[in-house]
Design an enzyme around this catalytic site. Structure first.
Site, PDB file in Angstrom:
ATOM      1  N   TYR A  90       0.915  -1.262  -0.123  1.00 50.98           N
ATOM      2  CA  TYR A  90       0.089   0.183   0.067  1.00 50.98           C
ATOM      3  C   TYR A  90       1.000   1.357  -0.013  1.00 50.98           C
ATOM      4  O   TYR A  90       1.871   1.296   0.776  1.00 50.98           O
ATOM      5  CB  TYR A  90      -0.927   0.269   1.215  1.00 50.98           C
ATOM      6  N   GLU A 108      -3.135   7.557  -4.187  1.00 49.04           N
ATOM      7  CA  GLU A 108      -3.173   6.259  -3.539  1.00 49.04           C
ATOM      8  C   GLU A 108      -2.792   4.973  -4.620  1.00 49.04           C
ATOM      9  O   GLU A 108      -3.688   5.012  -5.582  1.00 49.04           O
ATOM     10  CB  GLU A 108      -4.625   6.032  -2.828  1.00 49.04           C
TER      11      GLU A 108
END
Length: 393
Positions: A109, A197
């Site tokens: 992530y 993101e």
């Protein structure tokens, strides 16, 4: 402003972030053609909507043949995909992204956001990719890496290296990871983004780093200097009420209640919505008409509120400082006569030229319910809404 995955990937690719080969499709025929262009033996068909958790909702399908691609595209196009982020209405799928399948060895992530507390860009990374950051924070909080970026100097390569080593990447991938992190930072900074993101950022079987998914959000107040970003807006993915209002310069947020709100000042708007709930009602929207509102602007606000078919009463609450109550009253009368207000209308005016404003409303000949205080206005709005509901029943 949000954009689609394929748009975010294209932007990030321009800053050196590696992405898989892919192409856009608007029909099953195009989907199979894109797969043929990409080549290979396995592809991923991805619904393009402004929402996460698409995979859990059936919006991402892995295909091994052109027939499977055709069937997946035929199933997804025109469908309303419902995720926990979209609400019950879901988001309409009008385009697909066809991408080559990736051999995934590790998922990571990586996110960039504005941290309001530190007033700096915050880089958040975790070796537990593939999950939403909220899930990672709850299930594996020890894996989360946070790095603040000093705005005076920007992100430095040594910070990117610390992130790469913290993720446990092998020495052969550190350079790739640093280039990817720095590329994301430059995209965030140079495009006036509020969020970047990549989830997941994957390590492939041959030790390459690839952005398998990407999201970007942008500061709408900076779009005037980023026309290339403004062009990426997809209004079909937005709340139509909010789109209508924003195109007319109004600060509007749609809610699920039945009492429409037209108010000046964000703080007063929040207080008014709280008072409506305290009185037993549910606000249908947040709408701040701002300072110096002309009669025309007030009329536009009525049009925006009445565009929501769930609105069964309207509360106008104005505390005039920069605004003038007589202007607002003229706008209310203008809206009644031009727009047509068929639902109960409650108006509370206070401040500059309040007596003149009340006189205009009293002499208008229209059925306007007036109130002197916020509490009285909220009570009358809820009572009026309840009477409409009982009559309809």
């Amino acid at each position: 402003m949000d954009i689609h995955e394929y748009q975010a990937k294209e932007l990030l690719s321009g800053f050196g972030v590696p992405i898989p080969r892919g192409g856009l499709a608007y029909s099953p025929e195009q989907a199979t053609y894109r797969a043929h262009e990409i080549g290979g033996s396995k592809w991923v068909v991805k619904a393009q909507i402004h929402s996460g958790a698409r995979g859990k909702a059936g919006g991402i399908k892995v295909c091994s043949t052109e027939t499977e691609i055709w069937d997946a595209a035929d199933e997804l196009l025109g469908k309303r995909l419902v995720t926990h982020q979209t609400g019950e209405r879901g988001k309409l799928v009008s385009r697909l992204y066809i991408e080559e399948a990736t051999d995934i060895a590790q998922e990571i992530y990586l996110g960039f956001v504005m941290d309001r507390k530190s007033e700096r860009i915050m880089v958040v990374a975790s070796a537990a990719g593939g999950m939403e950051i909220e899930e990672i924070s709850e299930a594996q909080p020890d894996t989360i890496i946070r790095v603040e970026v000093d705005p005076a100097v920007g992100m430095q390569a040594f910070q990117a290296r610390e992130i790469a080593f913290g993720l446990g990447l092998g020495s052969s991938m550190i350079r790739q990871a640093v280039e990817t992190v720095m590329g994301c930072y430059r995209a965030f900074r140079d495009l006036d983004a509020t969020m970047v993101e990549i989830n997941p950022l994957v390590v492939t079987g041959d030790n390459a780093i690839v952005a398998l998914d990407a999201k970007m959000s942008f500061d709408e107040n900076a779009l005037f200097r980023r026309p290339q970003i403004a062009e990426l807006r997809d209004k079909s993915q937005e709340d139509q009420r909010e789109t209508y209002a924003s195109d007319r310069g109004l600060s509007y947020v749609g809610l699920d209640g039945n009492i429409g709100c037209i108010i000046n000042g964000a703080g007063l708007a929040m207080a008014t919505m709280d008072m409506i709930k305290l009185s037993g009602g549910e606000p249908a929207n947040f709408l701040d008409i701002g300072g110096g509102a002309s009669p025309e602007r007030v009329a536009k606000s009525f049009r925006a509120v009445l565009a929501d078919k769930n609105v069964e009463a309207i509360l106008v609450n104005i505390f005039a400082g920069i605004n003038r109550c007589d202007w607002v009253a003229e706008g209310v009368v203008k809206a009644i006569e031009e727009v047509g207000v068929e639902v109960p209308l409650i108006v509370r005016l206070a401040g500059t030229n309040v007596e003149e404003g009340r006189r205009i409303l009293d002499e208008s000949g229209h059925n306007v319910i007036t109130a002197d205080t916020l509490a009285e206005a909220a009570d009358k709005a809820v009572a009026a809404w309840q009477s409409v509901t009982k009559t309809a029943a």
